[in-house]
Design an enzyme around this catalytic site. Structure first.
Site, mmCIF file in Angstrom:
data_model
loop_
_atom_site.group_PDB
_atom_site.id
_atom_site.type_symbol
_atom_site.label_atom_id
_atom_site.label_comp_id
_atom_site.label_asym_id
_atom_site.label_seq_id
_atom_site.Cartn_x
_atom_site.Cartn_y
_atom_site.Cartn_z
ATOM 1 N N GLN A 164 59.015 -12.852 6.382
ATOM 2 C CA GLN A 164 59.420 -11.628 5.688
ATOM 3 C C GLN A 164 60.258 -11.854 4.417
ATOM 4 O O GLN A 164 60.055 -11.195 3.417
ATOM 5 C CB GLN A 164 60.203 -10.773 6.684
ATOM 6 C CG GLN A 164 60.674 -9.431 6.181
ATOM 7 C CD GLN A 164 61.380 -8.645 7.277
ATOM 8 O OE1 GLN A 164 60.737 -8.087 8.153
ATOM 9 N NE2 GLN A 164 62.702 -8.605 7.242
ATOM 10 N N GLU A 165 61.225 -12.778 4.512
ATOM 11 C CA GLU A 165 62.174 -12.889 3.389
ATOM 12 C C GLU A 165 62.463 -14.345 3.015
ATOM 13 O O GLU A 165 62.841 -15.147 3.868
ATOM 14 C CB GLU A 165 63.509 -12.212 3.763
ATOM 15 C CG GLU A 165 63.333 -10.758 4.125
ATOM 16 C CD GLU A 165 64.612 -10.104 4.631
ATOM 17 O OE1 GLU A 165 65.712 -10.579 4.290
ATOM 18 O OE2 GLU A 165 64.490 -9.115 5.377
ATOM 19 N N SER A 367 74.293 -6.502 5.994
ATOM 20 C CA SER A 367 72.941 -6.351 5.443
ATOM 21 C C SER A 367 72.533 -4.912 5.147
ATOM 22 O O SER A 367 72.911 -3.982 5.859
ATOM 23 C CB SER A 367 71.947 -6.942 6.452
ATOM 24 O OG SER A 367 70.617 -6.664 6.097
ATOM 25 N N HIS A 368 71.725 -4.774 4.128
ATOM 26 C CA HIS A 368 71.004 -3.520 3.831
ATOM 27 C C HIS A 368 69.857 -3.340 4.823
ATOM 28 O O HIS A 368 69.653 -4.198 5.690
ATOM 29 C CB HIS A 368 70.438 -3.598 2.400
ATOM 30 C CG HIS A 368 69.393 -4.671 2.229
ATOM 31 N ND1 HIS A 368 68.511 -4.706 1.175
ATOM 32 C CD2 HIS A 368 69.085 -5.765 3.000
ATOM 33 C CE1 HIS A 368 67.715 -5.746 1.298
ATOM 34 N NE2 HIS A 368 68.045 -6.402 2.386
ATOM 35 N N SER A 370 65.476 -2.314 4.779
ATOM 36 C CA SER A 370 64.374 -2.365 3.799
ATOM 37 C C SER A 370 64.131 -0.998 3.154
ATOM 38 O O SER A 370 63.696 -0.914 2.009
ATOM 39 C CB SER A 370 63.111 -2.910 4.439
ATOM 40 O OG SER A 370 62.834 -2.246 5.645
ATOM 41 N N LYS A 391 73.540 -9.502 2.346
ATOM 42 C CA LYS A 391 72.104 -9.577 2.073
ATOM 43 C C LYS A 391 71.678 -8.194 1.616
ATOM 44 O O LYS A 391 71.740 -7.234 2.383
ATOM 45 C CB LYS A 391 71.423 -9.987 3.382
ATOM 46 C CG LYS A 391 69.936 -9.832 3.400
ATOM 47 C CD LYS A 391 69.347 -10.466 4.633
ATOM 48 C CE LYS A 391 68.601 -9.429 5.435
ATOM 49 N NZ LYS A 391 67.536 -9.990 6.263
HETATM 50 C C1 LIG Z 1 66.619 -6.022 6.324
HETATM 51 C C2 LIG Z 1 65.698 -6.293 7.242
HETATM 52 O O1 LIG Z 1 64.584 -5.539 7.392
HETATM 53 P P1 LIG Z 1 64.504 -4.093 8.050
HETATM 54 O O2 LIG Z 1 65.524 -3.243 7.390
HETATM 55 O O3 LIG Z 1 63.088 -3.680 7.772
HETATM 56 O O4 LIG Z 1 64.782 -4.292 9.522
HETATM 57 C C3 LIG Z 1 65.801 -7.482 8.113
HETATM 58 O O5 LIG Z 1 64.928 -7.726 8.942
HETATM 59 O O6 LIG Z 1 66.772 -8.209 8.035
HETATM 60 MG MG LIG Z 2 66.147 -9.596 9.612
#
Ligand SMILES: C=C(OP(=O)(O)O)C(=O)O
Ligand SMILES: [Mg+2]
Length: 427
Positions: A164-165, A367-368, A370, A391
């Site tokens: 994914q990232e 974290s944000h 998506s 992140k």
């Molecule tokens: C930011 C992420 O994705 P999502 O918000 O789609 O869970 C993640 O998996 O870390």
């Molecule tokens: Mg993740």
């Protein structure tokens, strides 16, 4: 001046994917007003707090949040009016009890979190402090190293990679603003490299490139090292790589299917070996969700194999929930936790999750999601929590830059008191 809540008003707005989400405004008796908007994930963990959606297919394919909005305006608001907004823990406890379910499914974690975040912001405004200082006190002066997602795959883009990232971390930068510059320049260099190859330079949900012609999950690592060098930096020393394969989206319980890249099926042992091999050849400092959310054994094996050199972050497996984090600490499942406010649903519970990490000597990364909004709450929150990593996407897309730009503002505001350091430097 009265810090009592006079009015709470929620509304439906759109997130960065064009899906509805909720924004709540709290007005105090002294006239102070503050709003907060809640983001939304795509690769969600199965144990996350529940995001209440209407299910009415005639509106946004069932994704409307009018029920959550109604829960704020009709159920929560009348009960919170008159409360002192600076009593964050009391407000959050009240919200949790009013809901009364393990997953916040009655009122919706989106409804609850919008009130919890708006309360924090209104309280900060009422006492005349920036949000980071209100939540973090005088010690809130460290800026995080950004984890900038510059190549998107998996659930966040129709690219040809399963992972994914692919993120860059400017660990060698002297300040946050410089870190952002290193990251943005690497992003621009990657764009030039992709263009030269004839690859698409359109971006995915988090603003990273999403080419369809990469032939393996490893190729992004090679391209990113090239981009770091082309931007004039030293891979590993100035700019390192962080990964979030989000493995739950392509397998779980020990079997992983790398279909997009055509790499076939891998066992948990083979996944651990893949990361061990990559970490020996690329400047990888952090691996999040390298294994699936139910693969506690695979996580433990990865931590045992690489945990002394590489940060092993649990996202879907811990879902910012103290219950799962406690188990992880007891079992040596990882050495870091991804922190997402909407996985658990209140500011206070998120602070509890972070406290557990600190007590165990684990790292934590705020974290944000998506699907984001222009709300930069997590920028202030990261500084308040003395978080050393954040992140929040690439150097494109304004909903991501809202957070980075707010962090630049905080760094400027702190002046000489601002601290910034490589979270992986020993000693
Ligand atoms: C930011 C992420 O994705 P999502 O918000 O789609 O869970 C993640 O998996 O870390
Ligand atoms: Mg993740």
């Amino acid at each position: 001046m009265s810090r009592r809540i006079q009015k709470i008003d929620a509304m439906e707005i759109l997130d960065s994917r064009g899906n509805p989400t909720i924004r709540t405004t709290i007005v105090l008796e002294d006239g102070t007003a503050a709003s907060a908007a809640v983001p939304s994930g795509a690769s969600t963990g199965e144990n996350e707090a529940l995001e209440l959606r209407d299910g009415d297919k005639r509106r946004y394919g069932g994704k409307g949040v009018l029920k959550a909005v109604r829960n704020v305006n009709e159920t929560i608001a009348p009960r919170l009016v008159g409360m002192d907004v600076t009593r964050q823990q009391e407000i959050d406890r009240f919200l949790v009890e009013l809901d009364g379910t393990e997953t916040k499914k009655k009122l919706g974690a989106n409804a609850i979190l919008s009130v919890s975040m708006a309360a924090a912001r209104a309280a900060a405004a009422a006492v005349g402090l920036p949000l980071y200082a209100y939540l973090g006190g005088v010690q809130a002066n460290r800026l995080p190293v950004p984890m900038m997602n510059i190549l998107n795959g998996g659930a966040h883009a129709d690219s040809s990679v399963d992972f994914q990232e692919f993120m860059v971390m400017p660990v060698g930068a002297p300040t946050f603003a410089e870190a952002l510059r290193y990251g943005a320049e690497t992003f621009h260099a990657l764009k030039a490299i992709l263009k030269e190859r004839g690859s698409a330079t359109a971006v995915g949900d988090e603003g990273g490139f999403a080419p369809k012609d990469l032939r393996s999950n490893e190729e992004p690592c090679r391209l990113i090292v090239e981009a770091i060098e082309r931007a004039g930096y030293r891979p590993g020393q100035d700019v390192a790589i962080a990964l979030d394969p989000a493995a739950s989206s392509f397998g779980d319980r020990g079997t992983y299917r790398l279909a997009r890249s055509g790499e076939g099926e891998k066992s948990r042992e083979e996944m651990v070996e893949l990361f061990r091999d990559w970490a020996s050849r690329y400047p990888i400092v952090s691996i999040e969700d390298g294994l699936g959310e139910n693969d506690w054994e695979g996580f433990r094996m990865l931590t045992e194999a690489l945990g002394d050199k590489v940060q092993i972050v649990g996202d879907d497996i811990f879902v910012t929930n103290p219950r799962f984090i406690r188990r992880g600490i007891a079992e040596g499942t990882a050495n870091a936790v991804l922190i997402k406010l909407n996985q658990i649903g209140t500011v206070s519970e998120t602070v509890d999750a972070i406290r557990l990490c600190r007590e165990a000597g684990w790292n934590y990364v705020v974290s944000h999601r998506s699907g984001e909004t222009e709300d930069a709450f997590i920028a202030d929150f990261t500084v308040a929590m003395d978080g050393r990593q954040i992140k929040t996407g690439s150097a494109s897309r304004s909903e991501r830059l809202a957070k980075y730009n707010r962090l630049m503002e905080i760094e400027r505001e702190l002046g000489p008191a601002a601290r910034f350091e490589n979270p992986f430097r020993k000693g």
